[in-house]
Design an enzyme around this catalytic site. Structure first.
Site, PDB file in Angstrom:
ATOM      1  CE1 TYR A 175       0.139   3.794   1.313  1.00  0.00           C
ATOM      2  CE2 TYR A 175      -0.472   1.562   0.654  1.00  0.00           C
ATOM      3  CZ  TYR A 175      -0.276   2.898   0.341  1.00  0.00           C
ATOM      4  OH  TYR A 175      -0.497   3.330  -0.940  1.00  0.00           O
ATOM      5  CE  LYS A 194      -3.142   5.301   0.353  1.00  0.00           C
ATOM      6  NZ  LYS A 194      -3.435   6.698  -0.027  1.00  0.00           N
TER       7      LYS A 194
END
Length: 303
Positions: A170, A174
């Site tokens: 993640y 990002k």
């Protein structure tokens, strides 16, 4: 008085719940017609559903205009159909809010490659595909002589900006979205399109996976102007403003909206410099220079 986004056509991905839902409601509140996209999957990206219908109904009950889309934005064909849907239903596309995302958290030694790939697919490929397809739409309009005011608003997070234990997939995704934002802001500015990234906060389904005692809630469970520090829609007014013509001068920026504060972020900038004096560096003596003049972990003494 005209509304902030009157006449604008927006696509919001991952808008069935949480932050994306808040964005869709806020854009519609300010006069935009919204295509509410959501695959209807779990927070891990499993399954499909019609979660977008509930958001469309909320917008329509409040007097706004919205339609639902259930496409997978990481699939090239379905992402293309989403852009074409906005154009066929409303005549054009002005705003893309790339919000869709999933989580599959595990520490690096326990994370399966499939979990890394799945998270990267939704966040990075999905954001790239929507940017790519919207850009082709806008470039065609620009070549036809139209003066554009296009907007892309991407979604990053504190994990991508600072790192977070157990989120190597993640956080990587990002961070990649920030790089995509910076580059496409350069490529699209001459077309009249701005590209920015927002780092939101809020108690969403994704956030609630961090702890068993956390409970997600939807932004429409609060009154329209009620303040809550963990409101999933806390960043939505910022998104609405970035989507407006007022923000035409803002591009290539990363902005976080956490609780009652908005932060302009500054990323990888040169913090300190040392020079070899046009000589080849000597690895054996480099440590002293780095400790003294880069990190400041060693006192320089009198020079």
């Amino acid at each position: 008085m005209a509304q902030l986004l009157e006449g604008k056509i927006a696509v919001v991905t991952g808008a069935g719940h949480g932050i994306g839902r808040g964005h869709a409601l806020e854009l519609a509140r300010h006069g935009a017609s919204v295509v509410v996209n959501d695959l209807g999957s779990t927070v891990r990206g499993d399954g499909v559903g019609r979660d977008a219908d509930e958001v469309v109904e909320l917008i329509q009950k409040r007097g706004g205009v919205a339609i639902a889309d259930y496409g997978d934005i990481a699939d090239e064909v379905q992402a293309g159909e989403l852009v074409e849907r906005a154009v066929s239903e409303f005549g054009r596309l002005d705003i893309v809010v790339n919000n869709a995302g999933i989580v599959r958290d595990k520490v690096i030694w326990n994370m399966a490659p499939a979990d890394f790939d799945a998270v990267m697919r939704v966040h990075v490929r999905g954001t790239w595909l929507m940017t790519h397809l919207a850009s082709r739409h806008w470039r065609g309009r620009a070549k036809a002589g139209e003066e554009l005011s296009g907007r892309i608003i991407n979604t990053t997070s504190g994990a991508g900006l600072s790192g977070n234990f157990g989120q190597s997939n993640y956080a990587t995704a990002k961070a990649a979205i920030v790089g995509l934002t910076l580059t496409t802001s350069l490529e699209l500015y001459q077309l009249g399109v701005t590209v920015n990234a927002v780092g939101p906060g809020g108690m969403t389904r994704l956030t609630a996976t961090i702890g068993a005692d956390l409970k997600a809630f939807e932004p429409d469970e609060l009154d329209e102007d009620e303040y809550h520090p963990m409101d999933p829609a806390g960043s939505s007014p910022l998104v609405a403003w970035l989507a407006s013509d007022q923000a035409r001068h803002v591009t290539g920026q990363v902005i976080r909206a956490i609780h009652d504060k908005i932060y302009l972020m500054r990323g990888w900038q040169e913090a300190a410099t040392i020079s070899s004096g046009e000589k080849r560096w000597d690895a054996a003596s480099l440590g002293m220079r780095i400790a003294t003049d880069l990190y400041g972990t060693r006192a320089p003494g009198l020079r």
